[in-house]
Write an enzyme that holds these catalytic residues in place. Structure first.
Site: not given
Ligand SMILES: CC(=O)SCCNC(=O)CCNC(=O)[C@H](O)C(C)(C)COP(=O)(O)OP(=O)(O)OC[C@H]1O[C@@H](n2cnc3c(N)ncnc32)[C@H](O)[C@@H]1OP(=O)(O)O
Length: 171
Positions: A52, A94, A129, A131, A133
């Site tokens: 695909d 994180g 997420a 944030h 994007y």
């Molecule tokens: C289109 C889609 O795919 S939508 C679905 C996205 N996937 C998911 O939600 C599945 C479950 N979650 C995950 O896989 C992960 O948590 C992800 C991909 C969303 C993020 O990856 P993580 O490793 O957790 O986050 P990471 O550490 O890279 O970055 C998080 C950022 O958000 C910030 N953050 C954390 N919590 C919050 C919050 N509540 N509000 C706003 N920002 C926040 C952090 O400070 C960090 O930002 P910075 O780098 O500017 O300081």
């Protein structure tokens, strides 16, 4: 070891890694999907994907370590757009990997596939997420009210997109 993040093609052996993630409701609820995937179903999906051209599934790695899954899917080579999605292994969350992975996916979409636009749908309550994007240049387009049924209630989804010209600063 210094951080060496990259995206590589998702291989059949990665099914074992992915099996854990796609059976985790904390992840799949944000993918608006049921966390119910057997290994044989993942193998079927993997084999279908090999035929695909509209999907690119990548494993995000740091050296040999798998950290997550990144996808470009529903790639449309006429209109030159695709949908983006990501999941990071909870054990690796994180650490700031999500923005780096998102930029690597944008690099691939715009510099390798020559796409015009990427878009995504994210649960309105998934602030982390959203944030990530925004940080990577995605812009808000619209809110789809009560679009997905998650944990007993309907959730709003936010549509966001990013254009090649903006990502590459070609304006
Ligand atoms: C289109 C889609 O795919 S939508 C679905 C996205 N996937 C998911 O939600 C599945 C479950 N979650 C995950 O896989 C992960 O948590 C992800 C991909 C969303 C993020 O990856 P993580 O490793 O957790 O986050 P990471 O550490 O890279 O970055 C998080 C950022 O958000 C910030 N953050 C954390 N919590 C919050 C919050 N509540 N509000 C706003 N920002 C926040 C952090 O400070 C960090 O930002 P910075 O780098 O500017 O300081």
């Amino acid at each position: 070891m210094a951080e060496q993040l990259r995206l590589r093609a998702y291989e059949e052996d990665d099914i074992h890694f992915l099996h854990k993630l796609v059976n985790d409701p904390a992840i799949m609820s944000y993918w608006f999907e049921e966390a119910y995937y057997s290994k044989s179903r993942l193998k079927e999906i993997f084999e279908k994907e090999q035929q695909d051209s509209s999907t690119r599934s990548f494993i995000l790695t740091n050296g040999e370590q798998a950290l997550g899954l990144v996808q470009l899917f529903d790639i449309d080579f006429v209109h030159r757009h695709a949908e983006y999605a990501i999941m990071i292994d909870p054990a690796a969350q994180g650490n700031g990997y999500a923005a780096k992975a998102t930029n690597l996916a944008s690099d691939y979409a715009f510099k390798v596939l020559n796409l015009h636009k990427l878009f995504l749908y994210v649960d309105e309550v998934n602030e982390k997420a959203v944030h990530v994007y925004k940080k990577c240049g995605y812009k808000y387009v619209a809110t789809l009210e009560e679009a997905y049924f998650v944990n007993g209630i309907y959730h709003n989804a936010v549509l966001m997109n990013i254009f090649k010209r903006d990502y590459l600063g070609l304006n």
